[in-house]
Design an enzyme around this catalytic site. Structure first.
Site, PDB file in Angstrom:
ATOM      1  CG  ASP A 226       1.845   0.538   0.680  1.00 61.80           C
ATOM      2  OD1 ASP A 226       1.475  -0.645   0.794  1.00 61.80           O
ATOM      3  OD2 ASP A 226       1.190   1.401   0.058  1.00 61.80           O
ATOM      4  CG  LEU A 227       3.694  -2.988  -4.450  1.00 61.28           C
ATOM      5  CD1 LEU A 227       5.021  -2.659  -5.119  1.00 61.28           C
ATOM      6  CD2 LEU A 227       3.385  -4.484  -4.609  1.00 61.28           C
ATOM      7  CG  ASP A 228      -0.886  -2.450  -4.093  1.00 58.40           C
ATOM      8  OD1 ASP A 228      -0.420  -2.747  -5.204  1.00 58.40           O
ATOM      9  OD2 ASP A 228      -1.309  -3.297  -3.287  1.00 58.40           O
TER      10      ASP A 228
ATOM     11  CB  THR B 204      -1.179  -1.638  -8.043  1.00 56.85           C
ATOM     12  OG1 THR B 204      -0.198  -1.211  -7.115  1.00 56.85           O
ATOM     13  CG2 THR B 204      -0.556  -2.456  -9.141  1.00 56.85           C
TER      14      THR B 204
ATOM     15  CE  LYS C  42      -5.965   5.161  -2.577  1.00 60.65           C
ATOM     16  NZ  LYS C  42      -5.451   6.523  -2.844  1.00 60.65           N
TER      17      LYS C  42
ATOM     18  CB  SER D 236       2.776  -4.865  -0.055  1.00 62.37           C
ATOM     19  OG  SER D 236       1.534  -4.943  -0.712  1.00 62.37           O
ATOM     20  CB  ALA D 237      -2.024  -5.347   2.812  1.00 62.12           C
TER      21      ALA D 237
ATOM     22  CE  LYS E  85       0.590  -2.107   5.029  1.00 56.55           C
ATOM     23  NZ  LYS E  85       0.918  -1.608   3.681  1.00 56.55           N
TER      24      LYS E  85
ATOM     25  CD  GLU F  88       1.229   2.220   3.916  1.00 59.84           C
ATOM     26  OE1 GLU F  88       0.431   2.690   3.072  1.00 59.84           O
ATOM     27  OE2 GLU F  88       1.282   1.013   4.190  1.00 59.84           O
ATOM     28  CG  ASP F  89      -0.886   4.640  -1.023  1.00 61.65           C
ATOM     29  OD1 ASP F  89      -0.512   3.638  -0.370  1.00 61.65           O
ATOM     30  OD2 ASP F  89      -1.801   4.596  -1.864  1.00 61.65           O
TER      31      ASP F  89
HETATM   32  C1  BG6 Z   1      -2.900  -3.342  -0.370  1.00 63.06           C
HETATM   33  C2  BG6 Z   1      -3.865  -2.476  -1.140  1.00 63.06           C
HETATM   34  O1  BG6 Z   1      -1.597  -3.022  -0.722  1.00 63.06           O
HETATM   35  O2  BG6 Z   1      -3.123  -4.721  -0.644  1.00 63.06           O
HETATM   36  C3  BG6 Z   1      -5.286  -2.911  -0.872  1.00 63.06           C
HETATM   37  O3  BG6 Z   1      -3.683  -1.121  -0.771  1.00 63.06           O
HETATM   38  C4  BG6 Z   1      -5.457  -4.397  -1.156  1.00 63.06           C
HETATM   39  O4  BG6 Z   1      -6.163  -2.147  -1.681  1.00 63.06           O
HETATM   40  C5  BG6 Z   1      -4.428  -5.188  -0.337  1.00 63.06           C
HETATM   41  O5  BG6 Z   1      -6.764  -4.843  -0.822  1.00 63.06           O
HETATM   42  C6  BG6 Z   1      -4.497  -6.699  -0.588  1.00 63.06           C
HETATM   43  O6  BG6 Z   1      -4.103  -6.951  -1.910  1.00 63.06           O
HETATM   44  P1  BG6 Z   1      -4.297  -8.331  -2.659  1.00 63.06           P
HETATM   45  O7  BG6 Z   1      -3.515  -8.155  -3.936  1.00 63.06           O
HETATM   46  O8  BG6 Z   1      -3.706  -9.417  -1.785  1.00 63.06           O
HETATM   47  O9  BG6 Z   1      -5.766  -8.525  -2.882  1.00 63.06           O
HETATM   48 MG    MG Z   2      -0.747   1.592  -0.602  1.00 66.21          MG
END
Ligand code: BG6
Ligand code: MG
Length: 223
Positions: free
Chosen positions: A11-13, A19, A47, A118-119, A149, A173-174
């Site tokens: 996962d990224l954020d 972030t 998240k 990452s989402a 997710k 993942e977090d």
């Molecule tokens: C996830 C975050 O990685 O990405 C979420 O944990 C976020 O908080 C989701 O809503 C979507 O991100 P983005 O940048 O496409 O709005």
């Molecule tokens: Mg995350």
């Protein structure tokens, strides 16, 4: 059955860089504008959740599920993202979370393939700002998914793109929704967070600085 670890899907954020905090701030600002205040505890439920699904959860939290048209919801999501994009412009390699660069280097030195699940549609831009693009053999495009997710699709797709089976990978993942996604994919899950928020993970660390490839390889092989 003993299974050799061949890939790590991140996962990224909140795992590679902080972030998650920027997402929180941008959603909280929007929430205040539409009179739906929320705290960090509620934020845990956002998240890992896609942009539109996050907005839906916030509206539901405020009892305003039906207060906006689709066009208005899209405008609200855009407003949040515009704020967020401003915040992430400032990201540099100094914003890689503690220990993550070493962990990525250790993974590559061990011959593991790395993927990003990452989402976030902002993921590739953030990797670029962090100087980490070249570490990842594949990045799953969240726009290509039918289900975000906690559905397992994103981690299953990541393994498939790496040419590996889920059992040959671990996911990091977090988010509670992210751990559920990894587990549902039949993958070994490594959580970053508190014992409570990461209780469903196969193993967890409280801090990215504690990510230890040897310990993960050992735990994965024993599952
Ligand atoms: C996830 C975050 O990685 O990405 C979420 O944990 C976020 O908080 C989701 O809503 C979507 O991100 P983005 O940048 O496409 O709005
Ligand atoms: Mg995350």
């Amino acid at each position: 059955m003993f299974m050799v670890l061949k890939g790590v899907i991140f996962d990224l954020d909140g795992v590679i860089t902080d972030t998650a905090e920027f997402h929180f701030r941008a959603w909280q600002d929007l929430g205040e504008k539409i009179a739906i205040p929320f705290d960090r505890e509620f934020n845990e439920k956002l998240k890992g959740i896609s942009r539109m699904d996050s907005l839906e959860r916030i509206l539901e939290h405020g009892g305003k599920n039906n207060a906006y048209t689709i066009e208005e919801k899209e405008a609200l999501a855009k407003e949040k993202n515009d704020d967020y994009v401003e915040l992430i412009k400032e990201i540099t390699p100094a914003d890689i979370l503690p220990g993550v660069k070493k962990f990525l280097d250790d993974c590559l030195a061990a011959g593991l393939k790395l993927g990003l699940a990452s989402a976030s549609k902002n993921g590739p831009a953030i990797l670029e700002n962090l100087g980490l693009t070249d570490y990842f053999e594949i990045v799953v495009d969240p726009a290509s998914l039918a289900n975000g997710k906690p559905d397992p699709e994103i981690f299953l797709k990541g393994a498939e793109m790496l040419g590996l089976t889920p059992a040959e990978c671990v996911g990091v993942e977090d988010a509670e929704a992210g751990v559920e996604s990894i587990n549902g994919a039949g993958m070994f899950s490594v959580g970053v967070g508190t014992a409570d928020s990461m209780k469903e993970a196969d193993m967890f660390v409280e801090n990215t600085a504690d990510l230890d490839l040897e310990a993960i390889i050992k735990a994965h092989s024993g599952k």
